[in-house]
Scaffold this motif. Sequence first.
Motif, PDB file in Angstrom:
ATOM      1  N   LEU A  60       0.887  -1.181  -0.059  1.00 29.22           N
ATOM      2  CA  LEU A  60      -0.063  -0.012  -0.073  1.00 29.22           C
ATOM      3  C   LEU A  60       1.001   1.178  -0.053  1.00 29.22           C
ATOM      4  CD1 LEU A  60      -3.024  -0.718   2.230  1.00 29.22           C
ATOM      5  CD2 LEU A  60      -2.917  -0.824  -0.294  1.00 29.22           C
ATOM      6  N   TYR A  61       2.139   1.190  -0.392  1.00 28.52           N
ATOM      7  CA  TYR A  61       2.920   2.203  -0.521  1.00 28.52           C
ATOM      8  C   TYR A  61       2.501   3.216  -1.513  1.00 28.52           C
ATOM      9  CZ  TYR A  61       7.019   4.656  -2.451  1.00 28.52           C
ATOM     10  OH  TYR A  61       7.940   5.442  -3.110  1.00 28.52           O
ATOM     11  N   ASN A  62       2.446   4.545  -1.234  1.00 22.87           N
ATOM     12  CA  ASN A  62       2.164   5.537  -2.071  1.00 22.87           C
ATOM     13  C   ASN A  62       0.908   5.704  -2.588  1.00 22.87           C
ATOM     14  OD1 ASN A  62       3.064   7.931  -3.272  1.00 22.87           O
ATOM     15  ND2 ASN A  62       3.833   7.052  -5.049  1.00 22.87           N
ATOM     16  N   MET A  63      -0.153   5.431  -1.786  1.00 22.56           N
ATOM     17  CA  MET A  63      -1.538   5.460  -1.972  1.00 22.56           C
ATOM     18  C   MET A  63      -2.057   6.709  -2.236  1.00 22.56           C
ATOM     19  SD  MET A  63      -4.503   2.934  -0.257  1.00 22.56           S
ATOM     20  CE  MET A  63      -6.236   3.613  -0.093  1.00 22.56           C
ATOM     21  N   GLU A  64      -2.698   7.111  -3.380  1.00 25.55           N
ATOM     22  CA  GLU A  64      -2.997   8.536  -3.698  1.00 25.55           C
ATOM     23  C   GLU A  64      -3.838   8.394  -4.892  1.00 25.55           C
ATOM     24  OE1 GLU A  64       0.586  10.668  -4.504  1.00 25.55           O
ATOM     25  OE2 GLU A  64       0.859   9.730  -6.372  1.00 25.55           O
ATOM     26  N   GLN A  65      -4.486   9.251  -5.382  1.00 23.76           N
ATOM     27  CA  GLN A  65      -5.343   9.592  -6.658  1.00 23.76           C
ATOM     28  C   GLN A  65      -4.251   9.614  -7.883  1.00 23.76           C
ATOM     29  OE1 GLN A  65      -8.811  10.380  -7.084  1.00 23.76           O
ATOM     30  NE2 GLN A  65      -8.636   9.272  -5.308  1.00 23.76           N
TER      31      GLN A  65
END
Length: 89
Positions: A60-65
Amino acid sequence: MKVINEYSSHHYEQEYKKIDLFCPNCGKKEVWEEQGEGDYYSGTKHICTSCNNAFYLPSLYNMEQTHELSIVEQLKSGKTKKPSTKRGK
Ligand SMILES: [Zn+2]
């Protein structure tokens, strides 16, 4: 399906596959996984076409739009974009 990830001067072909997974952001089952080796540390990239969230599993690294909205559009429509630039290496 094949998608085109296009930059200003070149583009890459990428392969995405819809997988049986609920989005960790919105809970919908509209998740696509980028095919290939992925990144050794962060894992493989996933994009949810329901909320445009991008994330990597298993970390779930760097979860973003996602900023790659053209990829989301191609996945949603099922149509591979026609690139106007040459293919990158
Ligand atoms: Zn989502």
